[in-house]
Design an enzyme around this catalytic site. Structure first.
Site, mmCIF file in Angstrom:
data_model
loop_
_atom_site.group_PDB
_atom_site.id
_atom_site.type_symbol
_atom_site.label_atom_id
_atom_site.label_comp_id
_atom_site.label_asym_id
_atom_site.label_seq_id
_atom_site.Cartn_x
_atom_site.Cartn_y
_atom_site.Cartn_z
ATOM 1 N N ASP B 79 -10.793 7.753 -1.508
ATOM 2 C CA ASP B 79 -10.035 6.798 -1.677
ATOM 3 C C ASP B 79 -10.398 5.888 -2.670
ATOM 4 O O ASP B 79 -10.448 4.497 -2.774
ATOM 5 C CB ASP B 79 -9.883 5.996 -0.240
ATOM 6 C CG ASP B 79 -8.935 6.385 0.254
ATOM 7 O OD1 ASP B 79 -8.665 6.788 2.146
ATOM 8 O OD2 ASP B 79 -8.358 5.434 -0.015
ATOM 9 N N ILE B 82 -8.981 5.168 -5.537
ATOM 10 C CA ILE B 82 -7.419 4.216 -5.996
ATOM 11 C C ILE B 82 -7.512 2.461 -5.067
ATOM 12 O O ILE B 82 -8.567 2.316 -3.812
ATOM 13 C CB ILE B 82 -6.590 5.617 -4.092
ATOM 14 C CG1 ILE B 82 -6.668 6.765 -4.814
ATOM 15 C CG2 ILE B 82 -5.333 4.783 -4.262
ATOM 16 C CD1 ILE B 82 -5.834 7.564 -3.294
ATOM 17 N N GLU B 118 -6.071 3.619 3.072
ATOM 18 C CA GLU B 118 -6.477 1.693 3.473
ATOM 19 C C GLU B 118 -6.078 1.048 2.122
ATOM 20 O O GLU B 118 -5.618 1.980 1.323
ATOM 21 C CB GLU B 118 -8.142 2.715 2.183
ATOM 22 C CG GLU B 118 -8.715 3.162 3.341
ATOM 23 C CD GLU B 118 -10.279 4.040 3.440
ATOM 24 O OE1 GLU B 118 -10.907 4.067 3.478
ATOM 25 O OE2 GLU B 118 -10.843 2.896 1.509
ATOM 26 N N ASP B 120 -5.875 -1.797 0.067
ATOM 27 C CA ASP B 120 -7.032 -2.671 -0.604
ATOM 28 C C ASP B 120 -6.418 -4.050 -1.197
ATOM 29 O O ASP B 120 -7.083 -4.713 -0.160
ATOM 30 C CB ASP B 120 -7.521 -1.879 -2.095
ATOM 31 C CG ASP B 120 -8.282 -0.978 -2.029
ATOM 32 O OD1 ASP B 120 -7.672 -0.125 -2.138
ATOM 33 O OD2 ASP B 120 -9.095 -0.292 -1.077
ATOM 34 N N HIS B 164 11.637 -5.261 -6.550
ATOM 35 C CA HIS B 164 12.484 -5.714 -7.161
ATOM 36 C C HIS B 164 12.553 -5.877 -8.699
ATOM 37 O O HIS B 164 11.371 -6.591 -8.909
ATOM 38 C CB HIS B 164 13.049 -6.707 -6.386
ATOM 39 C CG HIS B 164 14.159 -6.551 -4.851
ATOM 40 N ND1 HIS B 164 14.739 -5.768 -4.761
ATOM 41 C CD2 HIS B 164 13.273 -6.237 -3.693
ATOM 42 C CE1 HIS B 164 14.750 -5.340 -3.782
ATOM 43 N NE2 HIS B 164 13.857 -5.975 -3.094
ATOM 44 N N CYS B 206 15.116 -1.946 -10.463
ATOM 45 C CA CYS B 206 15.906 -2.033 -10.675
ATOM 46 C C CYS B 206 15.688 -1.967 -12.159
ATOM 47 O O CYS B 206 15.182 -3.255 -12.544
ATOM 48 C CB CYS B 206 16.823 -2.551 -10.240
ATOM 49 S SG CYS B 206 17.214 -2.629 -8.663
ATOM 50 N N SER B 234 18.932 3.084 -2.971
ATOM 51 C CA SER B 234 17.936 3.835 -1.873
ATOM 52 C C SER B 234 18.968 5.187 -1.738
ATOM 53 O O SER B 234 20.136 5.252 -2.232
ATOM 54 C CB SER B 234 17.481 2.519 -1.152
ATOM 55 O OG SER B 234 19.512 1.748 -0.895
#
Lengths: 429, 395
Positions: B79, B82, B118, B120, B164, B206, B234
């Site tokens: 973590d 990341i 976790e 952030d 999106h 997209c 989707s």
């Protein structure tokens, strides 16, 4: 020089309009009527589609199964009402509380402006009962309303039963992000108007009502239900409201998707929907369209939903119709459709505003937007314009006769030379 | 003669090579394994996972990001390495019928939210500014350590973005966008500040391929779920929850990653084959021209996992210098060329030779003189029609 600023050309244009006045009027009128009648036919109609992203394409499996409870409650309600002769408010309060809602009542009274056939200046008084289902994990900032109007001639007991069964079902779910208000009103629309006025803290119709003890936030959408039989053959939807106002088309699209999903037979203006645009499809569409126009023109709210629209709450009325058809739907089917609709409305983040507010419906799955039907009205109004322009005959043709304080005086002076002279004393006396 | 002296010079290292290969077959195997250590050149792994969309109906973007997070954690990246940015909270949304869960498969097979997520950057902290600050390291000193990307020049970074998007931009939070040019410039800043060794950029939106079109920094490999002009679709709606749970591309990437373990030798070419058009409906794309290594030599775990290369051996290995360099250096000495000065980090890869970008199609604008002439014509006609006396109102 422009067409209208060049005096020579303007005079020529005016002369043309005046000379062809009658033919132009007839032509314009005919064009208006023709365009209006053409609205029901495919090139001018569009398929309805869901515009709101939040009420998207995914469907949920409905789990409503409270048909028996609905029927039991309906019978109880009917019995109590017959015994009491008015809305059994105490029974309703008890039952709603047992289901788990926060229950409040409101009493109202109104002196009707027009005397009744039997009474002089008839005084109407009644009680509204409503229960609020609070959203378990959200702040109570928004709400949805399910309302059943009960009047002296329309008891709607099955609708009340279904309302209570739905309330019991909804109470057991944790996914509500908005509060749900279950409202039973007395005297049909009078009760609904009293409740709405008290809820929004206004007084536009002179109703005397007790203030509301419980509120639930801004109302996002409302559905009114009218059911008088245990089984229905079709569900009729009414959209026209007070003064011809219409709800957002997305609400109708929502209802229509659930009709299709549940395989329910849904009608508009009491007319069956054409499956495809077959032989008698277009004519039926035209009939539906004209009926809708007439209903809007009457200005009456055709159901409690019409009163909600005034407060910018999108609302619909669903009527269960029991006719002589083979296939009947029971309360569970109607309840599932309502459950699906409320669940989708629950996903809303803002008021419904993406779709059209002004439209005409030749069928439940087709609509005509205002941009396409306005030209028809425009052509009809053009007739009036042409007529007005021809009324004082060619005043600008006369040469100016002497000084005048205003240009207007000159025109009137030339006008009154052709009518009786005593007009002069009235205008310039 | 010169030819023979060249031959004699070349023979010596060749002989040495032959001796080496024939002499110790046993040690060659361990040396091969030792060679593996220096194959990739990175010493630590980082991941920046970004979900840019809010609202309940964008549940699938959060599920996408969390499923990549899950895979990356499972393969070893801790973590602390990341940076997870989620623009909305789906697990605790009042509309979630299964609170505290985010599912990626329907029928609730896989809960990607788990117990130890976790986040952030959460909710309104996920903005374009914060994202660029994280990438470039221009962060105010008060930022906690968990919100920083503390990578160095030996870090392999995985950047995954979803939301999106459109042709050339990605929408953040329904109110702002990041363009492909900004992203390319951010990566160039990272390169110049020695903030990465190699970068893998995956985008599931997209028209995702438009986002990697403008990259110009070395050592970047990019994957996208759809080409310009296509929509990413989707995957499956869940009838109990009422939303689409995942996007197709990430769903198949997740299935692919579920089969990877820290020891697997699967390479990037397999990742490029994930989700063909028949499954994904859109055409996934990838870009490797800026990457120096051949994709088939790049392991999935080079980016998705944090594989510590530790081997215990009792044999002695003598590391040979690369014979190729020896040979070329001999040649250069013989050809008497000047010594090449040691290159600085940023100049090691002459970028102009690496990038083969299409010449950009600029919009055609009419020549300036034409516009001037047109206006002069308009003014002349005006004055001719209405008379020269109007000039005094202009000048």
């Amino acid at each position: 020089m422009g067409l209208l600023s060049d005096p020579v050309r303007r005079r020529a244009l005016v002369r043309l309009v005046l000379r062809l006045n009658a033919p132009l009027c007839v032509l314009s009128y005919a064009a208006g009527i023709a365009w209006f009648l053409a609205l029901a036919f495919p090139p001018l109609t569009q398929r309805t589609y869901m515009s709101e992203n939040a009420m998207g394409s995914t469907m949920v499996e409905e789990q409503f199964a409270g048909g028996d409870r609905a029927r039991a409650w309906a019978r109880d309600f009917g019995a109590h009402r017959r015994k009491l002769g008015a809305l059994p408010a105490a029974w309703l309060e008890r039952t709603m509380r047992s289901v788990g809602l926060e229950v409040y009542t409101q009493s109202f009274s109104r002196k009707l402006p027009f005397p009744d056939e039997t009474h002089e200046r008839y005084m109407v008084s009644g009680t509204n009962v409503y229960g609020i289902l609070r959203a378990p994990r959200a702040a109570s900032t928004e709400s949805l309303v399910l309302t059943v109007p009960c009047g002296p001639d329309s008891t709607n007991s099955q609708a009340v039963g279904l309302l209570l069964a739905l309330a019991a079902h909804f109470r057991g779910q944790i996914y509500w992000a908005k509060d749900i208000i279950f409202l039973v009103t007395e005297h049909d629309l009078l009760g609904t108007e009293a409740w709405l006025e008290a809820y929004h803290d206004v007084n536009v119709t002179g109703m005397q009502s007790s203030p509301l003890q419980g509120r639930a936030g801004a109302i996002q959408a409302a559905v009114a239900l009218e059911l008088s039989s245990d089984v229905v053959t079709s569900l009729d939807v009414a959209v026209e409201g007070l003064n011809g106002q219409l709800p957002n088309l997305d609400l109708l699209n929502l209802f229509q998707t659930f009709c299709q999903k549940g395989g329910l037979l849904c009608t508009l203006q009491g007319k069956l929907q054409p499956q495809d645009w077959t032989s008698d499809g277009p004519l039926q569409g035209l009939q539906t369209l004209l009926l809708m126009v007439l209903q809007q023109a009457s200005g009456r709210p055709h159901g409690p939903h019409g009163l909600f629209l005034r407060y910018r709450v999108e609302a619909l009325t669903l009527r269960g119709i029991n006719s002589f058809r083979q296939y009947k739907y029971d309360l569970v089917a109607v309840g599932k459709a309502l459950e699906g609709m409320f669940r989708k409305l629950n996903h809303l983040l803002e008021r419904l505003h993406q779709s059209f507010f002004f439209y005409l419906l030749p069928a439940l799955s087709r609509f005509v937007s205002i941009g396409l039907y306005m030209p028809a009205a425009g052509f009809l109004l053009l007739v009036l314009g042409l007529k007005i322009s021809s009324a004082p005959q060619s005043t600008c043709d006369q040469p100016p006769s002497g000084p005048s304080p205003l240009g207007l005086g000159q025109g009137w002076r030339t006008y009154d030379t052709r009518v009786r002279g005593d007009m002069q004393t009235h205008f310039f006396g | 003669m010169a030819a023979t002296s060249y031959c004699s010079r070349a023979v010596a290292p060749l002989a040495g090579l032959l001796l080496l290969s024939f002499g110790s077959l046993a040690t060659s195997q361990i040396e091969e394994q030792a060679e593996q250590f220096f194959r990739s050149g990175h010493t630590n792994n980082w991941a920046v996972l970004v979900c840019t969309s809010r609202f309940w109906f964008n549940y699938r973007h959060v599920a996408n990001t969390l499923s990549v997070y899950r895979s990356v954690k499972r393969l070893g990246i801790p973590d602390s390495h990341i940076v997870l940015m989620l623009a909305d909270d789906m697990a605790c949304n009042p509309r979630n019928p299964k609170p505290a869960t985010v599912f990626s498969h329907k029928n609730m097979e896989l809960n990607v939210y788990g117990d130890d997520v976790e986040v952030d950057y959460r909710s309104y902290e996920v903005t374009v500014e914060n994202f660029l600050r994280v990438l470039t390291g221009r962060i105010p000193p008060s930022t906690p350590r968990s919100k920083r990307l503390l990578s160095d020049d030996r870090s392999n970074i995985l950047i995954y973005m979803t939301g999106h998007g459109g042709n050339g931009f990605l929408k953040f939070q329904d109110s702002e966008e990041i363009t492909n040019i900004e992203l390319a410039d951010a990566f160039e800043q990272m390169w110049q500040k020695r903030r990465y060794n190699e970068l893998l950029f995956i985008i599931d939106t997209c028209q995702g391929a438009s986002m990697y079109e403008r990259f110009y920094s070395p050592n970047i490999m990019a994957l996208a779920s759809s080409q310009v002009g296509e929509d990413s679709l989707s995957h499956q709606p869940d009838p109990a929850i009422g939303v689409h749970l995942m996007d197709r591309y990430t769903f198949y990437v997740l299935e692919f990653l579920e089969e990877i373990n820290p020891a697997s030798q699967t390479n990037m070419n397999d990742l490029f084959q994930v989700c063909p058009k028949s499954l994904c409906v859109s055409t996934p794309g990838h870009r490797t021209d800026l990457f120096q290594r051949d994709p088939k030599n790049v392991l999935i775990t080079d980016f998705f996992g944090s594989v510590r290369k530790v081997e215990i051996t009792t044999e002695t290995i003598s590391l040979q210098t690369d014979l190729g360099i020896l040979e070329s250096r001999d040649k250069e000495d013989w050809m008497d060329e000047e010594l090449i000065e040691p290159l600085k980090y940023a100049e090691q890869l002459p970028v102009a030779q690496i990038i083969h970008q299409k010449p950009k199609l600029k919009d055609w604008h009419p020549p300036g003189g034409f516009i001037l002439g047109l206006w002069a014509l308009i003014i002349m006609v005006f004055f001719k029609t209405y008379g020269i006396k109007h000039m005094k109102f202009i000048f």
